[in-house]
Design a protein around this motif. Structure first.
Motif, PDB file in Angstrom:
ATOM      1  N   UNK A  43       0.421  -1.410  -0.071  1.00  0.00           N
ATOM      2  CA  UNK A  43       0.011   0.018  -0.107  1.00  0.00           C
ATOM      3  C   UNK A  43       0.656   1.429   0.330  1.00  0.00           C
ATOM      4  N   UNK A  44       0.297   2.447  -0.464  1.00  0.00           N
ATOM      5  CA  UNK A  44       1.054   3.493  -0.383  1.00  0.00           C
ATOM      6  C   UNK A  44       0.443   4.495   0.401  1.00  0.00           C
ATOM      7  N   UNK A  45       1.229   4.942   1.236  1.00  0.00           N
ATOM      8  CA  UNK A  45       0.531   5.741   2.387  1.00  0.00           C
ATOM      9  C   UNK A  45       0.420   7.055   1.574  1.00  0.00           C
ATOM     10  N   UNK A  46       1.429   7.727   1.016  1.00  0.00           N
ATOM     11  CA  UNK A  46       1.106   9.458   0.431  1.00  0.00           C
ATOM     12  C   UNK A  46      -0.043   9.777  -0.626  1.00  0.00           C
ATOM     13  N   UNK A  47      -0.530  10.413  -0.629  1.00  0.00           N
ATOM     14  CA  UNK A  47      -2.027  10.684  -1.081  1.00  0.00           C
ATOM     15  C   UNK A  47      -1.307  11.179  -2.927  1.00  0.00           C
ATOM     16  N   UNK A  48      -2.324  10.466  -3.938  1.00  0.00           N
ATOM     17  CA  UNK A  48      -2.189  10.920  -5.106  1.00  0.00           C
ATOM     18  C   UNK A  48      -2.030  12.048  -5.365  1.00  0.00           C
ATOM     19  N   UNK A  49      -0.900  12.230  -6.507  1.00  0.00           N
ATOM     20  CA  UNK A  49      -0.119  13.912  -6.645  1.00  0.00           C
ATOM     21  C   UNK A  49      -0.693  14.999  -6.875  1.00  0.00           C
ATOM     22  N   UNK A  50      -0.988  15.700  -6.613  1.00  0.00           N
ATOM     23  CA  UNK A  50      -2.014  17.079  -6.679  1.00  0.00           C
ATOM     24  C   UNK A  50      -2.917  16.817  -5.857  1.00  0.00           C
ATOM     25  N   UNK A  51      -2.820  16.281  -4.996  1.00  0.00           N
ATOM     26  CA  UNK A  51      -4.118  16.129  -4.034  1.00  0.00           C
ATOM     27  C   UNK A  51      -4.277  16.225  -2.908  1.00  0.00           C
ATOM     28  N   UNK A  52      -4.390  16.109  -1.819  1.00  0.00           N
ATOM     29  CA  UNK A  52      -3.918  16.287  -0.457  1.00  0.00           C
ATOM     30  C   UNK A  52      -4.675  15.544   0.576  1.00  0.00           C
ATOM     31  N   UNK A  53      -4.183  14.800   2.068  1.00  0.00           N
ATOM     32  CA  UNK A  53      -4.656  14.990   3.409  1.00  0.00           C
ATOM     33  C   UNK A  53      -4.271  16.360   4.083  1.00  0.00           C
TER      34      UNK A  53
END
Length: 418
Positions: A3-13
């Motif tokens: 699993x990838x823990x960072x958001x999709x590029x250009x989107x934010x937590x």
């Protein structure tokens, strides 16, 4: 694959502190616009693909996140080589509003003053203050062909931005105003062909980046006559601090109805009274706005300390008719919410000390009677309008207290067994 823990590029937590700032700003936006009579609506995040690709969104149509057909419909499209998408994520809120109004106008008041707040999506190159998923805040007035709509929109947005930026130390902002009919008249008056006008406006829109000589070079590269290009760029060297009517006096009735600059002068004068010095107003004959759907007045807000806009809009009288078959006058203003949030994060407003946030840090082994007393105190304080949290006291109390203070807790009490 993990699993990838960072958001999709250009989107934010968004962390809790981020959400507090965003919700505070959104609350102020809603409160200010409601005071001007705007009523909130909501539209779906996805739109029909034929709506999104209907040549109304300008460059944004190149940035659509398309949504594939599903199941058997997708299989048939793959077999036949047909379009694979039947819908897409909305790239702005104006086009969905137009569809919404065309479908619901019979049950809505006229004019209708709409407020929309929601996420939009664009397959853009992310940078500071520019994302692939971001929030837009729009106000629109539908069904009003008079300049009352422009005065209300610009006045409401100017007042709202003044409230949002109050106490941040930011030096102020300027509202630039123009009219697409004036742009058109200036281009036609020097002899530019009708079919070249949109390209001319795209080039003019780069004036602040490439300068007059750069604009000349690009216009000449379009194959436009040198005499016409020189006459056109000379227009923008005229003094634009005079009234709009005076600036446009060189344009004959053949190219421009006198009511257009007169109306712009009235808009500027009335909004100036409404804002009462909260913002600067400027007639800007070089203002273009990129959207192809604008038909009349256009406006843009720029912070005096920054080289980018934080809000913009204009009149788009032809879009709703593409859905309903009937002409409906429309005018709207959109603020760049994400850019404003970035600026507010960099320039936080001074806290006024009202409300208060309280933390009770409770030591272990507390009796039931003492716990009841603590939670009763918390309930009483919440009834007074305070934010209260009850937490276990940690061994490293200093670190715990420092973090709470960073989060705005001004009253922190450690509670031990008697």
């Amino acid at each position: 694959m993990g699993f990838v823990k960072t958001p999709v590029k250009g989107m934010n937590d968004f962390l809790p502190r981020d959400m507090e700032l965003r919700q505070k700003a959104l609350s102020m936006i809603r409160e200010t616009y409601a005071a001007f009579g705007f009523r909130e609506i909501e539209t779906p995040c996805m739109e029909h693909i034929e709506n999104l690709t209907g040549k109304q969104g300008g460059e944004n149509e190149k940035l659509i996140f398309k949504v594939l057909k599903r199941g058997a419909a997708l299989s048939r499209a793959l077999e036949k080589g047909d379009e694979l998408a039947d819908s897409g994520m909305r790239y702005d809120l104006t086009l969905p509003l137009s569809r919404f109004y065309a479908a619901n106008s019979a049950t809505l008041p006229s004019p209708f003053k709409a407020l929309q707040i929601g996420n939009v999506w664009r397959a853009d190159q992310p940078q500071k203050g520019r994302f692939r998923q971001f929030t837009q805040c729009d106000i629109d007035i539908l069904g009003d062909a008079s300049i009352l709509a422009e005065i209300e929109l610009v006045g409401a947005t100017g007042n709202m931005l003044a409230k949002l930026l109050a106490g941040t130390g930011i030096g102020g902002f300027t509202i630039h105003i123009n009219d697409r009919r004036i742009l058109r008249a200036m281009a036609l008056s020097v002899g530019f062909p009708e079919e070249n006008l949109e390209n001319v406006f795209i080039i003019l829109d780069k004036l602040d980046k490439i300068g007059t000589e750069g604009v000349k070079a690009e216009l000449l590269a379009e194959g436009l006559a040198e005499q016409a290009v020189n006459a056109y760029t000379a227009i923008f060297e005229k003094d634009s601090s005079v009234s709009v009517s005076e600036f446009c006096s060189f344009l004959s009735e053949e190219f421009l109805d006198r009511k257009v600059p007169e109306g712009l002068d009235t808009i500027l004068a009335c909004v100036a009274k409404t804002l009462d010095g909260k913002a600067k107003l400027k007639f800007d004959p070089t203002l273009v706005r990129g959207m192809g759907y604008y038909t009349g007045t256009i406006f843009e807000v720029k912070l005096d300390e920054y080289n980018f806009s934080i809000a913009g809009g204009g009149r788009y009288d032809e879009m709703i008719g593409k859905f309903s078959g009937q002409a409906v006058p429309a005018c709207g203003f959109s603020i760049g919410f994400e850019r404003i949030i970035t600026i507010l994060r960099d320039h936080p407003a001074a806290e006024n000390g009202e409300g208060g946030k309280v933390a009770f840090l409770v030591a272990g082994g507390m009796s039931e009677e003492k716990l009841q007393e603590i939670f009763l105190r918390a309930a009483d304080l919440r009834a007074e309008g305070k934010t209260v949290t009850v937490l276990p006291l940690k061994k490293n109390a200093k670190f715990q207290i420092d973090r709470l203070m960073e989060d705005g807790f001004t009253q922190i009490e450690r509670i031990y067994n008697d």
